[in-house]
Design a protein around this motif. Structure first.
Motif, PDB file in Angstrom:
ATOM      1  N   ASP A  90       0.828  -1.201   0.000  1.00  0.00           N
ATOM      2  CA  ASP A  90       0.000   0.000   0.000  1.00  0.00           C
ATOM      3  C   ASP A  90       0.866   1.255   0.000  1.00  0.00           C
ATOM      4  O   ASP A  90       1.549   1.542   0.982  1.00  0.00           O
ATOM      5  CB  ASP A  90      -0.910   0.027   1.231  1.00  0.00           C
ATOM      6  CG  ASP A  90      -1.909  -1.104   1.236  1.00  0.00           C
ATOM      7  OD1 ASP A  90      -2.228  -1.629   0.158  1.00  0.00           O
ATOM      8  OD2 ASP A  90      -2.389  -1.471   2.327  1.00  0.00           O
ATOM      9  N   ILE A  91       0.819   1.988  -1.101  1.00  0.00           N
ATOM     10  CA  ILE A  91       1.414   3.324  -1.172  1.00  0.00           C
ATOM     11  C   ILE A  91       0.294   4.320  -0.887  1.00  0.00           C
ATOM     12  O   ILE A  91      -0.790   4.215  -1.470  1.00  0.00           O
ATOM     13  CB  ILE A  91       2.008   3.590  -2.561  1.00  0.00           C
ATOM     14  CG1 ILE A  91       3.120   2.585  -2.886  1.00  0.00           C
ATOM     15  CG2 ILE A  91       2.537   5.028  -2.654  1.00  0.00           C
ATOM     16  CD1 ILE A  91       3.627   2.677  -4.312  1.00  0.00           C
ATOM     17  N   VAL A  92       0.522   5.266  -0.008  1.00  0.00           N
ATOM     18  CA  VAL A  92      -0.494   6.254   0.342  1.00  0.00           C
ATOM     19  C   VAL A  92      -0.069   7.619  -0.188  1.00  0.00           C
ATOM     20  O   VAL A  92       1.089   8.023  -0.007  1.00  0.00           O
ATOM     21  CB  VAL A  92      -0.702   6.336   1.869  1.00  0.00           C
ATOM     22  CG1 VAL A  92      -1.910   7.204   2.195  1.00  0.00           C
ATOM     23  CG2 VAL A  92      -0.863   4.947   2.476  1.00  0.00           C
ATOM     24  N   ILE A  93      -0.990   8.314  -0.854  1.00  0.00           N
ATOM     25  CA  ILE A  93      -0.734   9.681  -1.320  1.00  0.00           C
ATOM     26  C   ILE A  93      -1.935  10.555  -0.960  1.00  0.00           C
ATOM     27  O   ILE A  93      -3.048  10.050  -0.806  1.00  0.00           O
ATOM     28  CB  ILE A  93      -0.488   9.758  -2.846  1.00  0.00           C
ATOM     29  CG1 ILE A  93      -1.780   9.462  -3.621  1.00  0.00           C
ATOM     30  CG2 ILE A  93       0.645   8.825  -3.277  1.00  0.00           C
ATOM     31  CD1 ILE A  93      -1.723   9.841  -5.094  1.00  0.00           C
ATOM     32  N   PRO A  94      -1.732  11.864  -0.822  1.00  0.00           N
ATOM     33  CA  PRO A  94      -2.888  12.757  -0.677  1.00  0.00           C
ATOM     34  C   PRO A  94      -3.752  12.702  -1.940  1.00  0.00           C
ATOM     35  O   PRO A  94      -3.223  12.729  -3.063  1.00  0.00           O
ATOM     36  CB  PRO A  94      -2.250  14.141  -0.508  1.00  0.00           C
ATOM     37  CG  PRO A  94      -0.869  13.865   0.009  1.00  0.00           C
ATOM     38  CD  PRO A  94      -0.453  12.588  -0.671  1.00  0.00           C
ATOM     39  N   ARG A  95      -5.060  12.612  -1.758  1.00  0.00           N
ATOM     40  CA  ARG A  95      -5.958  12.542  -2.911  1.00  0.00           C
ATOM     41  C   ARG A  95      -5.749  13.727  -3.864  1.00  0.00           C
ATOM     42  O   ARG A  95      -5.840  13.583  -5.091  1.00  0.00           O
ATOM     43  CB  ARG A  95      -7.416  12.508  -2.435  1.00  0.00           C
ATOM     44  CG  ARG A  95      -8.452  12.422  -3.538  1.00  0.00           C
ATOM     45  CD  ARG A  95      -9.858  12.343  -2.971  1.00  0.00           C
ATOM     46  NE  ARG A  95     -10.151  11.034  -2.416  1.00  0.00           N
ATOM     47  CZ  ARG A  95     -10.687  10.024  -3.124  1.00  0.00           C
ATOM     48  NH1 ARG A  95     -10.972  10.179  -4.398  1.00  0.00           N
ATOM     49  NH2 ARG A  95     -10.936   8.869  -2.529  1.00  0.00           N
ATOM     50  N   GLY A  96      -5.432  14.891  -3.290  1.00  0.00           N
ATOM     51  CA  GLY A  96      -5.235  16.081  -4.110  1.00  0.00           C
ATOM     52  C   GLY A  96      -4.014  16.021  -5.006  1.00  0.00           C
ATOM     53  O   GLY A  96      -3.838  16.879  -5.878  1.00  0.00           O
ATOM     54  N   GLU A  97      -3.149  15.018  -4.815  1.00  0.00           N
ATOM     55  CA  GLU A  97      -1.941  14.897  -5.633  1.00  0.00           C
ATOM     56  C   GLU A  97      -2.063  13.790  -6.679  1.00  0.00           C
ATOM     57  O   GLU A  97      -1.058  13.385  -7.277  1.00  0.00           O
ATOM     58  CB  GLU A  97      -0.725  14.648  -4.735  1.00  0.00           C
ATOM     59  CG  GLU A  97      -0.399  15.831  -3.840  1.00  0.00           C
ATOM     60  CD  GLU A  97       0.874  15.635  -3.028  1.00  0.00           C
ATOM     61  OE1 GLU A  97       1.587  14.625  -3.255  1.00  0.00           O
ATOM     62  OE2 GLU A  97       1.161  16.482  -2.168  1.00  0.00           O
ATOM     63  N   LEU A  98      -3.283  13.311  -6.925  1.00  0.00           N
ATOM     64  CA  LEU A  98      -3.469  12.250  -7.909  1.00  0.00           C
ATOM     65  C   LEU A  98      -2.972  12.675  -9.284  1.00  0.00           C
ATOM     66  O   LEU A  98      -2.308  11.903  -9.981  1.00  0.00           O
ATOM     67  CB  LEU A  98      -4.940  11.848  -7.980  1.00  0.00           C
ATOM     68  CG  LEU A  98      -5.300  10.820  -9.059  1.00  0.00           C
ATOM     69  CD1 LEU A  98      -4.510   9.531  -8.874  1.00  0.00           C
ATOM     70  CD2 LEU A  98      -6.799  10.547  -9.064  1.00  0.00           C
ATOM     71  N   SER A  99      -3.291  13.901  -9.690  1.00  0.00           N
ATOM     72  CA  SER A  99      -2.852  14.379 -11.004  1.00  0.00           C
ATOM     73  C   SER A  99      -1.331  14.383 -11.108  1.00  0.00           C
ATOM     74  O   SER A  99      -0.764  14.016 -12.147  1.00  0.00           O
ATOM     75  CB  SER A  99      -3.406  15.786 -11.263  1.00  0.00           C
ATOM     76  OG  SER A  99      -2.991  16.264 -12.528  1.00  0.00           O
ATOM     77  N   LEU A 100      -0.665  14.779 -10.019  1.00  0.00           N
ATOM     78  CA  LEU A 100       0.795  14.791 -10.000  1.00  0.00           C
ATOM     79  C   LEU A 100       1.347  13.377 -10.179  1.00  0.00           C
ATOM     80  O   LEU A 100       2.287  13.151 -10.945  1.00  0.00           O
ATOM     81  CB  LEU A 100       1.286  15.399  -8.683  1.00  0.00           C
ATOM     82  CG  LEU A 100       2.795  15.591  -8.521  1.00  0.00           C
ATOM     83  CD1 LEU A 100       3.315  16.594  -9.534  1.00  0.00           C
ATOM     84  CD2 LEU A 100       3.105  16.062  -7.102  1.00  0.00           C
ATOM     85  N   LEU A 101       0.753  12.422  -9.486  1.00  0.00           N
ATOM     86  CA  LEU A 101       1.207  11.037  -9.609  1.00  0.00           C
ATOM     87  C   LEU A 101       0.955  10.503 -11.016  1.00  0.00           C
ATOM     88  O   LEU A 101       1.822   9.828 -11.593  1.00  0.00           O
ATOM     89  CB  LEU A 101       0.491  10.156  -8.588  1.00  0.00           C
ATOM     90  CG  LEU A 101       0.885   8.673  -8.641  1.00  0.00           C
ATOM     91  CD1 LEU A 101       2.325   8.488  -8.176  1.00  0.00           C
ATOM     92  CD2 LEU A 101      -0.060   7.829  -7.795  1.00  0.00           C
ATOM     93  N   ARG A 102      -0.201  10.801 -11.575  1.00  0.00           N
ATOM     94  CA  ARG A 102      -0.509  10.331 -12.931  1.00  0.00           C
ATOM     95  C   ARG A 102       0.499  10.872 -13.929  1.00  0.00           C
ATOM     96  O   ARG A 102       0.954  10.157 -14.830  1.00  0.00           O
ATOM     97  CB  ARG A 102      -1.925  10.738 -13.327  1.00  0.00           C
ATOM     98  CG  ARG A 102      -3.010  10.035 -12.538  1.00  0.00           C
ATOM     99  CD  ARG A 102      -4.393  10.527 -12.949  1.00  0.00           C
ATOM    100  NE  ARG A 102      -4.733  10.090 -14.298  1.00  0.00           N
ATOM    101  CZ  ARG A 102      -5.837  10.454 -14.942  1.00  0.00           C
ATOM    102  NH1 ARG A 102      -6.694  11.290 -14.357  1.00  0.00           N
ATOM    103  NH2 ARG A 102      -6.088   9.996 -16.155  1.00  0.00           N
ATOM    104  N   GLY A 103       0.871  12.134 -13.756  1.00  0.00           N
ATOM    105  CA  GLY A 103       1.869  12.714 -14.646  1.00  0.00           C
ATOM    106  C   GLY A 103       3.222  12.038 -14.495  1.00  0.00           C
ATOM    107  O   GLY A 103       3.944  11.826 -15.477  1.00  0.00           O
ATOM    108  N   TRP A 104       3.569  11.690 -13.263  1.00  0.00           N
ATOM    109  CA  TRP A 104       4.849  11.036 -13.000  1.00  0.00           C
ATOM    110  C   TRP A 104       4.906   9.637 -13.625  1.00  0.00           C
ATOM    111  O   TRP A 104       5.908   9.248 -14.216  1.00  0.00           O
ATOM    112  CB  TRP A 104       5.087  10.956 -11.496  1.00  0.00           C
ATOM    113  CG  TRP A 104       6.266  10.103 -11.117  1.00  0.00           C
ATOM    114  CD1 TRP A 104       6.234   8.831 -10.655  1.00  0.00           C
ATOM    115  CD2 TRP A 104       7.648  10.472 -11.193  1.00  0.00           C
ATOM    116  NE1 TRP A 104       7.512   8.369 -10.431  1.00  0.00           N
ATOM    117  CE2 TRP A 104       8.398   9.367 -10.753  1.00  0.00           C
ATOM    118  CE3 TRP A 104       8.321  11.634 -11.573  1.00  0.00           C
ATOM    119  CZ2 TRP A 104       9.793   9.378 -10.692  1.00  0.00           C
ATOM    120  CZ3 TRP A 104       9.711  11.648 -11.519  1.00  0.00           C
ATOM    121  CH2 TRP A 104      10.426  10.546 -11.084  1.00  0.00           C
TER     122      TRP A 104
END
Length: 201
Positions: A54-68
């Motif tokens: 399980d990797i946890v990220i802030p929901r508000g950073e989903l776009s950042l992760l998708r770009g990465w």
């Protein structure tokens, strides 16, 4: 752990370790940490088999992760017992009830990571089941070998929903001081079977 029924329905999970997640996110500018059983083991010094990582990220950073991640990975929304592909042209508006994103390299491979979408941000940790419960993010996490993990009491606050998950409780309980036990006791139902264990000295 994944059941055989789940494996038959959705496919299997790769045997990844936190170091694999660190390699995946090396250079990523967003916020992330490891939750679940791996987080308990990191602070306890043990190693148990786990069904996924399980990797946890802030929901508000989903776009950042998708770009990465770019086009290197397939992303699937997990919601209400179902999964649905999150295609590159799709918006960040996810199906109602989506709590995590599953990652795999292709339809021919295993699932690699489960990315939990958290209401926290880069500074404040928020409990997904009651966002009024907060603490500074730095106090909610502990670092081991350059990787940040959720505190054991936080992992247990989520695991308590599965009332049969006594293995995680037994692994984490020795790490909890009186304050951590009191905090966890307030997060779970008063009639929960774990309350008696938390009251033990």
């Amino acid at each position: 752990m994944q059941t055989e029924e789940q494996r038959e329905l959705y496919g299997g999970w790769a045997d990844n370790w936190p170091a694999d997640a660190a390699e995946l996110l090396d250079g990523y500018s967003g916020t992330w940490w490891i939750g679940g059983g791996w987080a308990v083991d990191a602070t306890a010094g043990g190693s148990r088999p786990h069904g996924d990582l399980d990797i946890v990220i802030p929901r508000g950073e989903l776009s950042l992760l998708r770009g990465w991640l770019g086009g290197r990975w397939q992303l699937w929304c997990a919601f209400q017992g179902a999964i649905k592909p999150l295609l590159p042209h799709d918006s960040d508006v996810l199906p109602l009830g989506t709590s995590s994103i599953w990652l795999r390299r292709s339809a021919y491979g295993q699932w690699e990571y489960q990315v939990l979408l958290d209401p926290s941000d880069g500074e404040i940790w928020r409990f997904r089941r009651d966002t009024a419960v907060t603490m500074p993010l730095d106090e909610a996490l502990v670092e081991r070998d350059g990787i940040r993990y959720a505190l054991p009491q936080i992992v247990l606050a989520y695991a308590a929903a599965d009332r049969s998950d006594d293995e995680t409780l037994e692994a984490a309980l020795p790490q909890l001081d009186a304050d951590a036990r009191a905090w966890l006791s307030e997060r779970i139902p008063a009639d929960h079977a774990w309350q008696a264990r938390l009251a033990e000295s």
